[in-house]
Design an enzyme around this catalytic site. Structure first.
Site, PDB file in Angstrom:
ATOM      1  N   TRP A   1     -19.176   3.928   1.720  1.00 37.89           N
ATOM      2  CA  TRP A   1     -17.841   3.592   2.148  1.00 37.89           C
ATOM      3  C   TRP A   1     -17.010   3.247   0.953  1.00 37.89           C
ATOM      4  O   TRP A   1     -17.351   2.442   0.157  1.00 37.89           O
ATOM      5  CB  TRP A   1     -17.882   2.368   3.083  1.00 37.89           C
ATOM      6  CG  TRP A   1     -17.000   2.624   4.221  1.00 37.89           C
ATOM      7  CD1 TRP A   1     -17.378   2.883   5.493  1.00 37.89           C
ATOM      8  CD2 TRP A   1     -15.580   2.674   4.187  1.00 37.89           C
ATOM      9  NE1 TRP A   1     -16.279   3.103   6.246  1.00 37.89           N
ATOM     10  CE2 TRP A   1     -15.158   2.979   5.480  1.00 37.89           C
ATOM     11  CE3 TRP A   1     -14.611   2.519   3.185  1.00 37.89           C
ATOM     12  CZ2 TRP A   1     -13.818   3.120   5.809  1.00 37.89           C
ATOM     13  CZ3 TRP A   1     -13.287   2.660   3.498  1.00 37.89           C
ATOM     14  CH2 TRP A   1     -12.904   2.960   4.817  1.00 37.89           C
TER      15      TRP A   1
ATOM     16  N   TYR B   1      -9.597   8.384   2.508  1.00 39.10           N
ATOM     17  CA  TYR B   1      -9.282   7.231   3.322  1.00 39.10           C
ATOM     18  C   TYR B   1      -8.292   6.356   2.545  1.00 39.10           C
ATOM     19  O   TYR B   1      -8.390   6.231   1.340  1.00 39.10           O
ATOM     20  CB  TYR B   1     -10.558   6.435   3.611  1.00 39.10           C
ATOM     21  CG  TYR B   1     -10.269   5.152   4.296  1.00 39.10           C
ATOM     22  CD1 TYR B   1      -9.977   5.149   5.650  1.00 39.10           C
ATOM     23  CD2 TYR B   1     -10.238   3.960   3.596  1.00 39.10           C
ATOM     24  CE1 TYR B   1      -9.670   3.975   6.293  1.00 39.10           C
ATOM     25  CE2 TYR B   1      -9.937   2.779   4.238  1.00 39.10           C
ATOM     26  CZ  TYR B   1      -9.657   2.797   5.580  1.00 39.10           C
ATOM     27  OH  TYR B   1      -9.345   1.639   6.208  1.00 39.10           O
TER      28      TYR B   1
ATOM     29  N   ARG C   1     -12.151 -10.694  -4.512  1.00 37.31           N
ATOM     30  CA  ARG C   1     -11.361 -10.309  -3.335  1.00 37.31           C
ATOM     31  C   ARG C   1     -11.857 -10.914  -2.025  1.00 37.31           C
ATOM     32  O   ARG C   1     -11.499 -10.453  -0.941  1.00 37.31           O
ATOM     33  CB  ARG C   1     -11.335  -8.772  -3.233  1.00 37.31           C
ATOM     34  CG  ARG C   1     -10.241  -8.225  -4.130  1.00 37.31           C
ATOM     35  CD  ARG C   1     -10.111  -6.753  -4.076  1.00 37.31           C
ATOM     36  NE  ARG C   1      -9.915  -6.162  -2.775  1.00 37.31           N
ATOM     37  CZ  ARG C   1      -8.803  -6.269  -2.047  1.00 37.31           C
ATOM     38  NH1 ARG C   1      -7.788  -6.992  -2.481  1.00 37.31           N
ATOM     39  NH2 ARG C   1      -8.715  -5.666  -0.876  1.00 37.31           N
TER      40      ARG C   1
ATOM     41  N   ARG D   1      -0.258  -0.697  -4.683  1.00 41.25           N
ATOM     42  CA  ARG D   1      -1.509   0.071  -4.736  1.00 41.25           C
ATOM     43  C   ARG D   1      -1.173   1.529  -4.453  1.00 41.25           C
ATOM     44  O   ARG D   1      -0.371   1.805  -3.552  1.00 41.25           O
ATOM     45  CB  ARG D   1      -2.447  -0.495  -3.679  1.00 41.25           C
ATOM     46  CG  ARG D   1      -3.754   0.233  -3.543  1.00 41.25           C
ATOM     47  CD  ARG D   1      -4.573  -0.332  -2.387  1.00 41.25           C
ATOM     48  NE  ARG D   1      -4.697   0.657  -1.353  1.00 41.25           N
ATOM     49  CZ  ARG D   1      -5.708   0.710  -0.469  1.00 41.25           C
ATOM     50  NH1 ARG D   1      -6.659  -0.201  -0.509  1.00 41.25           N
ATOM     51  NH2 ARG D   1      -5.753   1.635   0.445  1.00 41.25           N
TER      52      ARG D   1
ATOM     53  N   GLU E   1      -3.252  -9.229  -1.211  1.00 40.45           N
ATOM     54  CA  GLU E   1      -2.994  -7.947  -0.540  1.00 40.45           C
ATOM     55  C   GLU E   1      -2.155  -8.203   0.712  1.00 40.45           C
ATOM     56  O   GLU E   1      -2.375  -9.181   1.433  1.00 40.45           O
ATOM     57  CB  GLU E   1      -4.320  -7.285  -0.147  1.00 40.45           C
ATOM     58  CG  GLU E   1      -4.141  -5.947   0.535  1.00 40.45           C
ATOM     59  CD  GLU E   1      -5.480  -5.281   0.879  1.00 40.45           C
ATOM     60  OE1 GLU E   1      -6.520  -5.953   0.775  1.00 40.45           O
ATOM     61  OE2 GLU E   1      -5.457  -4.098   1.250  1.00 40.45           O
TER      62      GLU E   1
ATOM     63  N   HIS F   1       0.825  -1.214   0.000  1.00 44.23           N
ATOM     64  CA  HIS F   1       0.000   0.000   0.000  1.00 44.23           C
ATOM     65  C   HIS F   1       0.849   1.249   0.000  1.00 44.23           C
ATOM     66  O   HIS F   1       1.341   1.663   1.049  1.00 44.23           O
ATOM     67  CB  HIS F   1      -0.826   0.060   1.277  1.00 44.23           C
ATOM     68  CG  HIS F   1      -2.036  -0.805   1.260  1.00 44.23           C
ATOM     69  ND1 HIS F   1      -3.240  -0.373   1.731  1.00 44.23           N
ATOM     70  CD2 HIS F   1      -2.222  -2.067   0.829  1.00 44.23           C
ATOM     71  CE1 HIS F   1      -4.122  -1.345   1.597  1.00 44.23           C
ATOM     72  NE2 HIS F   1      -3.527  -2.378   1.065  1.00 44.23           N
TER      73      HIS F   1
HETATM   74  O1  KDG Z   1     -11.851  -3.348   7.201  1.00 43.41           O
HETATM   75  C1  KDG Z   1     -11.677  -2.555   6.081  1.00 43.41           C
HETATM   76  C2  KDG Z   1     -10.223  -2.350   5.784  1.00 43.41           C
HETATM   77  O2  KDG Z   1      -9.551  -3.558   5.694  1.00 43.41           O
HETATM   78  C3  KDG Z   1     -10.038  -1.568   4.491  1.00 43.41           C
HETATM   79  O3  KDG Z   1      -8.828  -0.881   4.537  1.00 43.41           O
HETATM   80  C4  KDG Z   1     -10.030  -2.482   3.378  1.00 43.41           C
HETATM   81  O4  KDG Z   1     -10.375  -1.354   1.357  1.00 43.41           O
HETATM   82  C5  KDG Z   1      -9.657  -2.067   2.013  1.00 43.41           C
HETATM   83  C6  KDG Z   1      -8.501  -2.712   1.388  1.00 43.41           C
HETATM   84  O5  KDG Z   1      -8.512  -2.752   0.171  1.00 43.41           O
HETATM   85  O6  KDG Z   1      -7.629  -3.217   2.091  1.00 43.41           O
HETATM   86 MG    MG Z   2     -10.398  -2.233  -0.608  1.00 38.54          MG
END
Ligand code: KDG
Ligand code: MG
Length: 404
Positions: free
Chosen positions: A404, A159, A284, A148, A340, A123
């Site tokens: 969300w 976020y 996923r 990512r 991930e 990430h």
């Molecule tokens: O619980 C939600 C999180 O894990 C969030 O960060 C998940 O969108 C997310 C991801 O792709 O990891």
């Molecule tokens: Mg996600």
């Protein structure tokens, strides 16, 4: 016959909250399952303690499939994240026990290796574009083959952007959900430009991913997908809220940017249309939220029929037990795509002793460790009592709540 003698539910917050199930057999073999549902942790802990643990005692731990059917079909109320996370915890703990009894790592019980390691994506994020570019470059230097990229939208924020030097952007630091502003027009103007900047400055020699977090309408998602086609994304994740599967038909008609969906979906029935109509490229769903290893394998097998590949969720709210289980599954399935991976906090790793290892952009487990290869240190966990934390909530600039 060996029977299930004890099943304990642990709730602790080493770095963030985790709910862990430990099953012990009459032969003294233990198995671990993750039961963590981010922001709703105690609901699963109660589901397990009050409604599932009493059903386990005295049962044969070797009958994994039968236990799954008993907990799923045997309960009138089906599906949903709380139920499926609780079933997953039992299922994964029983696979761990089966591996230990057999003296084999779980991946051997699933058919053995299909690959030498499991490619992961990290990430990268930034408060602005230069910071994002540095962060993507840092992941490349660490050996990641897939990254990512998320940057804060000017004046709005997003976020998924890490705060300060923390390795993770979660959990929120407040006991109540933080409220974050959201503007779709600002996001749509900005996000394609920073993805293009990543390609322009760092090239095409690695996989680039982006998470939209369910924030767009189908048409907005189609426009976004079209705009970023030249970036050749590995995937655009969760472009629209996943409960409306028809949305993806429209997105598909307009863009060839690959689509990944499913981290909030919990059963094969939730992804059936997405997979059988080839509306997505990557599924996923995870071990912990989609009913454990037993059910996730069914989802992945269905996906394989339709050339949909796997890309399991693996943020830090999924405990090291889930990460290990995911790696065992990912090592075996023919249609693996990517996993991930976010490094857990040091406190988390004091409690979960894991044998999962990262090397050259991939995760692997040891060939000579039976079961999942993770142990739970109850004494270490006692130093991290439960602290409630929530994910943030998004509000549009007019004050109304956004997806969300
Ligand atoms: O619980 C939600 C999180 O894990 C969030 O960060 C998940 O969108 C997310 C991801 O792709 O990891
Ligand atoms: Mg996600």
């Amino acid at each position: 016959m060996s029977t299930i003698e004890r099943a304990e539910v642990f709730v602790a917050s080493p770095g963030r909250t985790f709910v862990t199930l430990r099953i012990t057999t009459s032969d003294g073999v233990t198995g671990l399952g993750d039961a963590t549902l981010n922001g709703r942790e105690l609901a699963v802990a109660a589901y397990l303690r009050d409604h599932v643990v009493p059903l386990l005692i005295g049962k044969d731990p070797a009958r994994i499939e039968d236990m799954w059917q008993y907990l799923y079909r045997g309960a009138y109320w089906r599906r949903g994240p709380v139920t499926m996370t609780a079933i997953a915890a039992v299922d994964v703990a029983l696979w761990d026990i089966k591996g230990k009894v057999a003296g084999l790592p779980v991946y051997q019980l699933l058919g053995g290796r299909s690959r030498d390691g499991v490619m992961v994506y990290g990430h990268a994020s930034g408060a602005d574009v230069p910071e994002l570019l540095d962060d993507v470059a840092r992941f490349r230097d660490l050996g990641y083959q897939a990254v990512r990229a998320q940057a804060a939208v000017p004046g709005v924020g997003t976020y998924g952007v890490r705060k300060g030097t923390r390795s993770s952007y979660e959990p929120a630091s407040t006991a109540l959900p933080e409220e974050q502003p959201w503007s779709t027009p600002a996001y749509l103007d900005f996000a394609p430009t920073y993805l293009a900047a990543v390609r322009e400055h760092l090239g095409f020699g690695f996989h680039l991913l982006h998470d939209v977090h369910h924030r767009l309408t189908p048409l907005e998602a189609a426009q976004f997908g079209k705009r970023v086609e030249e970036c050749r994304l590995f995937w655009m994740e969760d472009p629209t809220p996943a409960e409306n599967q028809e949305s993806f038909r429209l997105i598909r008609q307009h863009t060839t940017t690959p689509i990944a969906v499913g981290e909030v979906l919990t059963s094969i029935w939730d992804v059936q249309t997405l997979i059988t109509e080839q509306l997505i490229d990557y599924v996923r769903t995870t071990v912990v939220h989609a009913g454990g290893i037993t059910h996730l394998r069914r989802i992945f097998d269905l996906a394989a029929l339709y050339q949909v590949r796997t890309g399991s969720h693996g943020a830090t709210d999924l405990s090291p037990v889930t990460l290990a289980a995911a790696v065992h599954v990912d090592l075996t399935v023919p249609n693996f795509g990517v996993q991930e991976y976010m490094e857990h906090a040091a406190e988390t790793m004091e409690v979960f002793r894991s044998t999962v290892r990262f090397d050259a952009g991939a995760l692997d487990v040891a060939d000579d460790v039976p079961g999942l290869g993770v142990e739970y240190d109850e004494k270490a966990a006692a130093a991290f009592p439960y602290e409630p934390k929530y994910l943030p909530v998004a509000r549009r600039l007019d004050g109304s709540v956004h997806d969300w």
